[in-house]
Design a protein around this motif. Structure first.
Motif, short mmCIF file in Angstrom:
data_model
loop_
_atom_site.label_atom_id
_atom_site.label_comp_id
_atom_site.label_asym_id
_atom_site.label_seq_id
_atom_site.Cartn_x
_atom_site.Cartn_y
_atom_site.Cartn_z
N VAL A 30 0.83 -1.20 0.00
CA VAL A 30 0.00 0.00 0.00
C VAL A 30 0.87 1.26 0.00
N GLU A 31 2.00 1.19 0.67
CA GLU A 31 2.90 2.35 0.72
C GLU A 31 3.57 2.64 -0.61
N VAL A 33 1.78 3.25 -3.04
CA VAL A 33 0.81 4.22 -3.59
C VAL A 33 0.60 5.37 -2.62
N ILE A 34 0.42 5.05 -1.34
CA ILE A 34 0.07 6.06 -0.33
C ILE A 34 1.34 6.50 0.41
N VAL A 35 1.61 7.78 0.38
CA VAL A 35 2.82 8.33 1.00
C VAL A 35 2.46 9.02 2.32
N GLY A 36 3.21 8.72 3.36
CA GLY A 36 3.11 9.48 4.59
C GLY A 36 2.00 9.10 5.55
N HIS A 37 1.41 7.92 5.39
CA HIS A 37 0.33 7.51 6.30
C HIS A 37 0.57 6.10 6.81
N HIS A 38 1.79 5.84 7.26
CA HIS A 38 2.15 4.49 7.70
C HIS A 38 1.25 4.02 8.84
N ASP A 39 1.05 4.86 9.85
CA ASP A 39 0.25 4.45 11.00
C ASP A 39 -1.18 4.11 10.60
N GLU A 40 -1.76 4.94 9.73
CA GLU A 40 -3.14 4.70 9.30
C GLU A 40 -3.24 3.40 8.49
N ILE A 41 -2.25 3.14 7.65
CA ILE A 41 -2.24 1.89 6.89
C ILE A 41 -2.16 0.70 7.83
N GLU A 42 -1.32 0.81 8.85
CA GLU A 42 -1.23 -0.27 9.85
C GLU A 42 -2.57 -0.52 10.50
N MET A 66 -8.35 6.40 -2.41
CA MET A 66 -7.16 5.75 -2.95
C MET A 66 -6.55 4.79 -1.95
N LEU A 67 -6.59 5.15 -0.68
CA LEU A 67 -6.08 4.26 0.36
C LEU A 67 -6.91 2.98 0.42
N ALA A 68 -8.23 3.13 0.38
CA ALA A 68 -9.10 1.95 0.42
C ALA A 68 -8.87 1.06 -0.80
N ARG A 69 -8.74 1.66 -1.97
CA ARG A 69 -8.49 0.89 -3.19
C ARG A 69 -7.15 0.17 -3.13
N SER A 70 -6.15 0.81 -2.58
CA SER A 70 -4.82 0.21 -2.50
C SER A 70 -4.83 -1.01 -1.59
N VAL A 71 -5.53 -0.91 -0.46
CA VAL A 71 -5.64 -2.05 0.45
C VAL A 71 -6.35 -3.21 -0.24
N ALA A 72 -7.45 -2.91 -0.92
CA ALA A 72 -8.21 -3.95 -1.61
C ALA A 72 -7.39 -4.61 -2.71
N ALA A 73 -6.60 -3.81 -3.43
CA ALA A 73 -5.79 -4.34 -4.52
C ALA A 73 -4.66 -5.23 -4.04
N SER A 74 -4.35 -5.17 -2.76
CA SER A 74 -3.26 -5.98 -2.21
C SER A 74 -3.66 -7.42 -1.98
N PHE A 75 -4.95 -7.73 -2.11
CA PHE A 75 -5.45 -9.09 -1.99
C PHE A 75 -6.04 -9.53 -3.33
N ASP A 76 -6.10 -10.84 -3.55
CA ASP A 76 -6.62 -11.34 -4.81
C ASP A 76 -8.12 -11.60 -4.78
N GLY A 77 -8.78 -11.10 -3.75
CA GLY A 77 -10.22 -11.29 -3.64
C GLY A 77 -11.00 -10.31 -4.49
N GLU A 78 -12.31 -10.35 -4.34
CA GLU A 78 -13.19 -9.49 -5.13
C GLU A 78 -13.39 -8.16 -4.41
N HIS A 205 1.74 8.16 -15.00
CA HIS A 205 0.93 7.01 -14.62
C HIS A 205 0.81 6.95 -13.10
N HIS A 206 -0.43 6.76 -12.64
CA HIS A 206 -0.65 6.66 -11.20
C HIS A 206 -0.15 5.30 -10.72
N PRO A 207 0.57 5.25 -9.59
CA PRO A 207 1.15 3.98 -9.12
C PRO A 207 0.11 2.90 -8.83
N ILE A 208 -1.13 3.26 -8.56
CA ILE A 208 -2.13 2.22 -8.28
C ILE A 208 -2.42 1.38 -9.52
N GLU A 209 -2.13 1.93 -10.69
CA GLU A 209 -2.36 1.19 -11.93
C GLU A 209 -1.43 -0.02 -12.03
#
Length: 319
Positions: A30-31, A33-42, A66-78, A205-209
């Motif tokens: 997730v990091e 894509v998302i910069v500067g929010h390590h605690d929140e990601i944890e 974007m944070l929510a999308r990045s977390v979701a993209a880190s798993f292979d689920g739906e 290009h946005h890193p989430i892509e």
């Protein structure tokens, strides 16, 4: 062979170590894509491991979606997204029974709530009736439509966002709904250097892509089971109870038993993230500021819920 290959292809003699690896990989992913929010990601990953749900509240444009999308993209689920609007209906979330002319029977067409990670974007834009469509799924892992119950996929997590501006065009979330979110987070504006780094990454290009999954649903489920088995000794349970009782004695509305359960589950996940098989008081103290305040209504304008939780942590002894 990398750690990722090892954890995906072989059995480990330490479930906690495996769960820690999964959590760490997701956080690092997730990091990207998302910069500067390590605690929140944890905190979000901890909610996932603790089978909880997350509410992200802040002003527009700070990266909640974007944070929510990045977390979701880190798993292979739906992953599915629901854009909450004033005209959204409950059936737009849960699904609806539709009559099939060929079979002469009603068929259930699932709504977007049927996914492993559901993003409820700007949830406070929809009226309470539509918001309530989430309650059963968040608490019981099922949806009832026309008298029939349908189980949502497992694992299942709701990550909702809401803006703190334009209150006159939004609906307050009822306490029954707020209480179902394990964690409520505020991102805030980034620091100058963090914002500069973020701007450098998104130009072009946005890193989430390019973000890919780093954990399977099976690994997430195994990690959740490991978290559920983390030892919570009686003094830790008593400490959580005392914290909750302190808020009830000093506020108009204090932390509910559901809140105490959420705190212990978050503490279990924090322990696993730190590589431990048992909960220590520091785990509760780290998670309490994001797990408890949104469940509290103070009876004084001079003290916020966050202040009351801080006072509880300072006043309630660890025995």
């Amino acid at each position: 062979m990398t750690d990722t290959d090892t954890s995906r292809g072989q059995q480990s003699d330490s479930p906690v170590r495996d769960a820690t690896r999964v959590a760490t990989r997701v956080i690092e992913n997730v990091e990207e894509v998302i910069v500067g929010h390590h605690d929140e990601i944890e905190h979000i990953v901890i909610a996932l491991l603790g089978r909880g749900h997350v509410l992200l509240e802040d002003v527009p444009g700070v990266g909640k979606t974007m944070l929510a999308r990045s977390v979701a993209a880190s798993f292979d689920g739906e992953f599915k997204r629901v854009q909450f609007t004033p005209d959204l209906l409950p059936t737009d979330v849960t699904g609806v029974n539709v009559f099939n002319q060929k079979t002469q029977e009603f068929e259930f067409r699932p709504g977007p709530i049927f996914a492993n990670v559901v993003l409820g974007d700007e949830i406070n834009r929809a009226p309470p009736k539509t918001q309530s469509a989430l309650l059963e799924a968040m608490e019981e892992g099922q949806v009832s439509v026309d008298g029939t119950t349908h189980a949502v996929p497992s694992p299942f997590t709701v990550i909702a966002t809401q803006n703190t501006v334009e209150r006159n065009r939004a609906y307050d979330l009822p306490m029954a709904e707020l209480d179902r979110f394990m964690t409520k987070l505020h991102l805030g504006y980034p620091e100058a250097d963090e914002e500069s780094a973020m701007l450098g990454e998104v130009v072009g290009h946005h890193p989430i892509e390019e973000l890919t999954s780093v954990a399977t649903l099976e690994q997430l489920t195994a990690a959740q089971n490991t978290v559920a088995d983390v030892t919570v000794e009686e003094p830790i349970r008593t400490y959580a109870t005392r914290l909750a009782r302190f808020t009830r004695e000093h506020a108009e509305l204090g932390v509910s038993p559901r809140g105490s359960i959420s705190l212990l589950r978050a503490a279990q996940a924090r322990a696993v993230l730190d590589g431990r098989e048992y909960v220590v008081p520091d785990d509760l103290q780290t998670e309490a500021p994001v797990v408890l305040p949104h469940r509290i209504r103070t009876d004084s304008s001079d003290q916020s819920a966050t202040d009351l939780v801080r006072e509880a942590l300072d006043s309630v002894p660890v025995e």
